[in-house]
Every structure is written in C-alpha cells, then in structure tokens.
Write a protein that holds these residues in place. Structure first.
Motif, short mmCIF file in Angstrom:
data_model
loop_
_atom_site.label_atom_id
_atom_site.label_comp_id
_atom_site.label_asym_id
_atom_site.label_seq_id
_atom_site.Cartn_x
_atom_site.Cartn_y
_atom_site.Cartn_z
N LEU B 144 1.05 -1.18 -0.16
CA LEU B 144 -0.05 0.00 0.11
C LEU B 144 1.04 1.31 0.07
O LEU B 144 0.56 2.21 -0.66
CB LEU B 144 -0.76 0.13 1.19
CG LEU B 144 -1.92 1.10 1.28
CD1 LEU B 144 -2.74 1.36 0.13
CD2 LEU B 144 -2.71 1.07 2.70
N GLN B 145 1.95 1.04 0.69
CA GLN B 145 2.88 2.32 0.69
C GLN B 145 3.52 2.63 -0.48
O GLN B 145 3.51 3.60 -0.96
CB GLN B 145 4.14 2.00 1.67
CG GLN B 145 3.67 2.57 3.01
CD GLN B 145 5.07 2.30 3.86
OE1 GLN B 145 5.36 0.98 4.11
NE2 GLN B 145 5.83 2.92 4.45
N LEU B 147 2.36 1.80 -3.36
CA LEU B 147 1.25 2.12 -4.45
C LEU B 147 0.87 3.63 -4.28
O LEU B 147 0.83 4.48 -5.16
CB LEU B 147 0.02 1.31 -3.99
CG LEU B 147 -0.80 0.81 -4.97
CD1 LEU B 147 -0.34 0.18 -6.14
CD2 LEU B 147 -2.06 -0.05 -4.46
N LEU B 148 0.53 4.14 -3.17
CA LEU B 148 0.28 5.40 -2.80
C LEU B 148 1.53 6.58 -3.16
O LEU B 148 1.20 7.42 -3.73
CB LEU B 148 -0.30 5.45 -1.38
CG LEU B 148 -1.60 5.00 -1.12
CD1 LEU B 148 -2.18 5.16 -0.10
CD2 LEU B 148 -2.48 5.26 -2.37
N MET B 149 2.73 5.89 -2.90
CA MET B 149 3.97 6.75 -3.14
C MET B 149 3.92 6.87 -4.69
O MET B 149 4.00 8.00 -5.33
CB MET B 149 5.18 6.14 -2.73
CG MET B 149 5.42 6.61 -1.35
SD MET B 149 7.22 5.78 -0.90
CE MET B 149 8.16 7.12 -0.81
N ILE B 151 1.39 6.69 -6.68
CA ILE B 151 0.26 7.75 -7.05
C ILE B 151 0.84 9.29 -6.84
O ILE B 151 0.53 10.11 -7.67
CB ILE B 151 -1.01 7.30 -6.57
CG1 ILE B 151 -1.39 6.22 -7.14
CG2 ILE B 151 -2.05 8.65 -6.60
CD1 ILE B 151 -2.62 5.58 -6.39
#
Lengths: 325, 339
Positions: B144-145, B147-149, B151
């Motif tokens: 998740l980390q 992935l959001l980085m 984005i």
C-alpha cells in the motif's frame, strides 16, 4: 479535473466569504463520505479498492436516470441507487476479491473506468458528455425549507449551499458514528482479523471472502451516497467528475486523516480541501493555471512524504497498518 | 445404461480437447497466442472482408507497439521490485514533452529529439529508483505504501509538467498530412514510421532479453529475485539497468503516442490502464508476454471497431483486463502460480 468547481476570488476579503467556505465545506463533506468507504476497505479490511469513483458514478447515475428518465420520486430513487451500487460492488468483488491485493486494485480501477466510459457513451441514457440535468427539484424544495428555518432563526441571508452543507455534514457524522459502532461489534473484529491474517481468520471458521465482499458492498453504498451529494452540489452529472483522480484524492483524504480511524476521515477531508481550495487566497506571483498545478504537486508530495515517514497517516494507528503484502 | 454412456463419452472427449488446448497454451504459449491472433484475424476476414481487417489491423499495430513498449518496462519493474508503478504513464508523458522541448523549442532534428526523450526518461526512471524506491525497499515498505507513493509521484510529474509547459494541447512536428497507399490500404506516414520503429524496437528488446546476459539477468530477477541473488547476480546493478531500460522505452512509447495523437499532460495516464492490461495479458513480470500482450491488445481494440462503435474501444481494453484477471490471472502465457 474533477471537484474544482467552487466559485472563487483571489482577494483577502474573500477569505471571510462565507459562501466560498460553504462550497469548500460541501466538497469536504462529500469526500469524507467517499473516503469512509475507503477506510472500511483499506483501513479495516485490507482491501485496496481503487474503483470507488466507479461506485460513486453508479450511484449518482442510477439516481439521475431513475428520476429524469424513469419519472421516479427523488427520495425513492436514493435507496434504489444505493442498492444498485451495492449490487455492482458485489458483481465486481465476487470474482476480483479472489485475486491478490495488487491485482484487485488494478481490476477495480479498470471496472470504474468501464463505468465512466459507459456513462460517456450511452448518451440516450446519461446525456454523455453533455451532462444530465433536472434530477434535483425535490432537493431544491427541501433546501428552501431549511433556508426558511434558518431565516426564522434570525439569519437573514444564508449562502445558497448552506442547507446542503448541513445535510452533508449531518450525514458524515451519522455514517461515521454508525461505522465506528459497527467496528466495535464482533463483525468489526472479524473484518480486522481478515485484514491481519486472512488464513488465520479462515482457519477459525470465518469466511474471509464473504467479509471482504460485505466490506466492499458497504464502501460501494457509501460511494453512491457521496455521488448524490456531488450531483446536488453541481446540479448536473458529467462523466468527467468520475475520473480515477477522484479516487486518488479520496486516498489522499484517507492518508491525511489516518488509517483505521473513522473520525480521522473528516479531518483528512477538511485538510485536503483547505489545501486544494483554501490556498486560493495566497497571492502567489504566478498564473492561476500554475497555481492549480502547484496545488496538485503539493498533494502529491504530501502523499509521498506521508507514505515515507508516517504511512499510517496523521491520526492513524501504526500497529493497525498492514505493511506486508 | 447406454443412454448415459454416450453423453459421458462426449463429455470426456470435450474435456480431452479442452485439456489439449490448455496444455498447448502451457507448453507453447507463444505458438498458442499466435494461433489465437491468426484465428481471430481469419474469422474477422470471413465476417468483415479482408480490406477492413487489414486496415484496422494496421491501426492496431500502431497502438499495439505503443502499448508493448510501455508494458515491457512496467512488467519488469513489477516483477523485480513488486512495485505497481502508477507513475509509469507519466514517464510516457515526460518523454513526449522532452521531445517537444527538443524539437520545437530548441529546434533540434526529430531523430535527436527522440534520442533526447529516451535518454531523459531513462535518467528520470533511475533518479526515482535512487531517491525513492531503493530507500523505501531498504525499510521494508509494504504494498500500500509503495502504491500510494507511486500515485503521489504521478501527481508530482504530471502537474509538474503542467506547471512548466501548461495544459494546452501541443503537437510534435511530425508530418501528419501525407499518407501512403499500399495495396488499397491507407496509412499516415507518421503511423508507418511508428510501426517501423515499433517493430525494430520490439525485435531489439526481444533479442536483448533473450541473448544478452543483462537481459537474461533482468528476466531472472523478475522471475525470482531471491533465487537470482543466491545465484550470484548483482541485483543492485541489474535493478539500475532495469530502470534505465524501463524509463527509456516508456520515453520512446510516449514520443510515439505523441506523434500519432497530441501531446498533453494526461497523455500517459490515459495510456496507463491499457498498458496494465497488456502487462496482465502477458502475465505480470513476463517481459516477452508484455510485448505480445501489447500487440494483441492493440489489435483486439482496433478490430473491435469493426462491429462496435469506436467510442467503446477504450472500454474494450479494460474489459480485456478484467476478463483475463478473472479467467486466467497468470496471463495468457504464464504458468499457474499464486495470484
């Protein structure tokens, strides 16, 4: 660019402009409901839902179509539209939730994009890029009634959007309270168990897939409700409002607030919209187009820095953040 | 008794055929894929006529080369680093804008502009590896980390480009009016160049991955990083080259996309999901699969316009993506493994 619709003036006087901040508040409330869905998925169930904008689109368009094309009452269309979004959530989730988390994320964003393209192309039904109008007369009536109450209380001219602001934030508080309460039940504890260790949850007889499906269905329903408020705020529906950007901004809300904390979602939503809209009053020596770009650069940098240094978000719980895959 | 035997035998025969088809897909995936495409083409020729199929097929090759070039880098980065790089689309945009800067603003010849775009995007890719991804991996960051980085990074690149270059639609100085006619088929000169460059680039990539040691090492890492490390491969060095490779190809894909359409800040993000579809079609982490997946997807999308309104063609790409994930998540050519 979705969401950036508030009327604005770049003056200091406007800083105290109640109408402007009412608009920002409505957007923040809409995003808060949207991100509550992401919270139950990402924060509590460990399901990375990248298709929330699609669920929102299903909700908003079902409501619009039922009212405008079907001649249904607005108030009857609302629960039906929530049901449609929930059904779509189940339809997407049933095959896709069996996939690994990263595959699921990609599958959901693709599903949301199919919905958006369908809204764009099925012109007879949705109005396509021309937009869809005329679903909000019932709301206009209620809004006027609230307006009259406010005037009876002695407030001579409340901003036009103020009734919507009240209803949005009342909904945010109600939904947050309900979700937080549900989280303390045995059902909520199983959700977290699924997030922590799916196999362990299954080993003690909890059907992990069913719980994930329920979580996704609830998120889809919340997305639909956010879609209603978006629709009422804009007075029209346009496929452009449901781009993946909306979901990504929802994740920014989620992370700004913090993971595994329903109340933090509201804080994240207010913070994000203060950054995106409130900064209009900073008198930067650059063109307004560059200012708009700069805001999104700031949001991007915030996401990167939070993920690098405080991945649970501002008010999130580190011990509840699943770091592995 | 005898009534039930006949259907059972028929079922067994059908199952046998099904298993045979499956095992062909497993043993000779590329042959099977080629057979699939040829069968599709033949079927369409019967239904729609040779001319239309060939014409849309050419358009499909243009689109497919762009997808394939974008997909190789994305799949290698995913396979090696387990990073779903949502900023990969922005690499394409970056390449297109570097070409624009070099050719329009600086007045360099087009070939030099393309080379500059490839080099600059390669360096960009490596730059983020060194400043972001490597430190994050060292800290054991989760899915998740990252992935959001990615984005967040996509936001920074896209709106950074918009900040510098503005959001208006630009065009690269390719000749877009003259067309070439060949055996009754019409194709823009630029499209023809894109197909040519695409074929040369894809063949070259295939050869690098198959024959050169570096290419083999990249594939080994993408297949199993720990095993590659144990086998004595310098994973750090190979990772560095992978980012240069992925970035450079994304830059080239971006220039090609800009050449046949227009250059705008959303150029790459609009291509990202079809590129993901190509990656998944080929099996995540499989570089050859991504090449084939890109071409197949380009053809499928363009051929779909023969019997569907062309406005639906983008949605077709996403439908393929979901369909493959649901039915065969390891990709058309992949072996079954945990997905």
């Amino acid at each position: 660019m979705s969401g950036v619709h508030v009327v604005h003036a770049v003056t200091l006087q406007a800083f105290t402009d109640l109408g402007f901040w009412t608009g920002v508040g409505v957007l923040a409330g809409t995003y808060a409901i949207f991100a509550l869905g992401l919270q139950i998925n990402v924060g509590y169930t460990g399901v990375i839902n990248f298709g929330q904008a699609g669920f929102m689109a299903i909700g908003a368009y079902t409501m619009g179509i039922l009212v405008v094309k079907g001649g249904l009452s607005f108030w009857l269309a609302l629960p039906l539209a929530v049901a449609a979004a929930v059904l779509f959530g189940l339809l997407v989730g049933l095959p896709a939730l069996r996939l690994r988390a990263d595959y699921f994320a990609i599958a959901t964003i693709a599903a949301a994009e199919i919905v958006r393209h369908a809204a764009q192309n099925a012109r007879e039904l949705t109005g396509g890029n021309q937009g869809m109008f005329g679903f909000d007369s019932a709301w206009a009536g209620l809004s006027e009634t609230i307006d009259e109450w406010l005037q009876a209380l002695g407030w001579s001219d409340p901003p036009t959007l103020f009734p919507l602001l009240l209803v949005v934030w009342a909904s945010v508080l109600l939904l947050t309270a309900v979700l937080a309460a549900a989280q303390r039940t045995p059902w909520g504890r199983v959700l977290r168990a699924v997030r922590e260790d799916e196999d362990a949850a299954r080993a003690v007889g909890k059907p992990a897939l069913a719980y994930k499906l329920q979580s996704l269905a609830i998120a889809a329903g919340l997305g639909a409700i956010a879609g209603f408020f978006l629709a009422l705020n804009l007075n029209f529906l346009n496929p452009k409002e449901f781009e993946p950007l909306f979901t990504f901004l929802g994740f920014a809300v989620l992370i700004l607030g913090g993971l595994a904390n329903y109340w933090a979602v509201s804080i994240g939503a207010v913070l994000l919209w203060t950054i995106l809209e409130g900064t209009r009053f900073l008198d930067l020596p650059i063109s307004s187009e560059r200012e708009a770009a700069l805001r999104f650069i700031v949001v991007g940098l915030l996401l990167i820095c939070l993920m690098a240094f405080r991945p649970q978000g501002m008010f999130g719980r580190r011990e509840e953040m699943v770091l592995g895959d | 008794m005898s009534e039930s035997v006949a259907p059972a035998a028929a079922t067994r025969r059908a199952e046998g055929r099904f298993v045979a088809a499956r095992s062909l897909l497993a043993r000779r995936p590329r042959t099977a894929a080629l057979a699939l495409v040829v069968a599709m083409a033949l079927g369409l020729v019967v239904l729609e006529g040779l001319h239309d199929v060939a014409q849309t097929g050419l358009n499909g090759l243009v689109l497919g080369s762009i997808y394939a070039l974008g997909a190789v880098g994305l799949t290698l980065v995913y396979g090696i680093l387990k990073l779903v790089n949502f900023a990969h689309g922005e690499f394409l945009t970056f390449g297109a804008y570097v070409a624009l800067l070099a050719s329009v603003t600086l007045g360099l010849p087009l070939v030099a502009a393309v080379v500059a775009a490839v080099a600059a995007t390669a360096v960009l890719g490596l730059g983020f590896e060194l400043t972001m991804w490597r430190p994050m991996r060292a800290r054991g960051a989760g899915l998740l980390q990252l992935l959001l980085m990615a984005i967040g990074l996509a936001f920074v690149i896209r709106y950074g480009i918009q900040y510098v270059a503005g959001s208006e639609i630009r065009t690269l100085p390719f000749d877009r009016t003259s067309t070439v006619e060949l055996a009754g088929l019409r194709l823009g000169r630029t499209e023809l160049i894109v197909i040519g460059v695409g074929c040369v680039a894809l063949t070259a990539i295939g050869l690098v991955l198959r024959l050169m040691l570096l290419g083999k090492r990249m594939r080994a890492l993408a297949d199993n990083l720990d095993l590659a490390e144990v086998a004595g491969i310098d994973t750090r060095r190979v990772t560095t080259f992978t980012w240069l490779f992925a970035g450079g190809l994304a830059g080239l894909a971006g220039v090609m996309a800009g050449a046949v359409t227009t250059v705008r800040p959303e150029l790459g993000f609009a291509l990202l999901l079809p590129i993901f579809a190509a990656v998944i079609l080929g099996g995540i982490g499989d570089a050859f699969g991504a090449l084939a997946g890109g071409l197949v997807l380009g053809l499928v999308i363009e051929w779909s316009t023969l019997f569907l309104d062309f406005r639906w063609k983008t949605a077709i790409g996403f439908a393929v993506l979901i369909g493959v994930l649901v039915v065969r998540p390891q990709g058309l050519f992949g072996r079954a493994r945990a997905v």
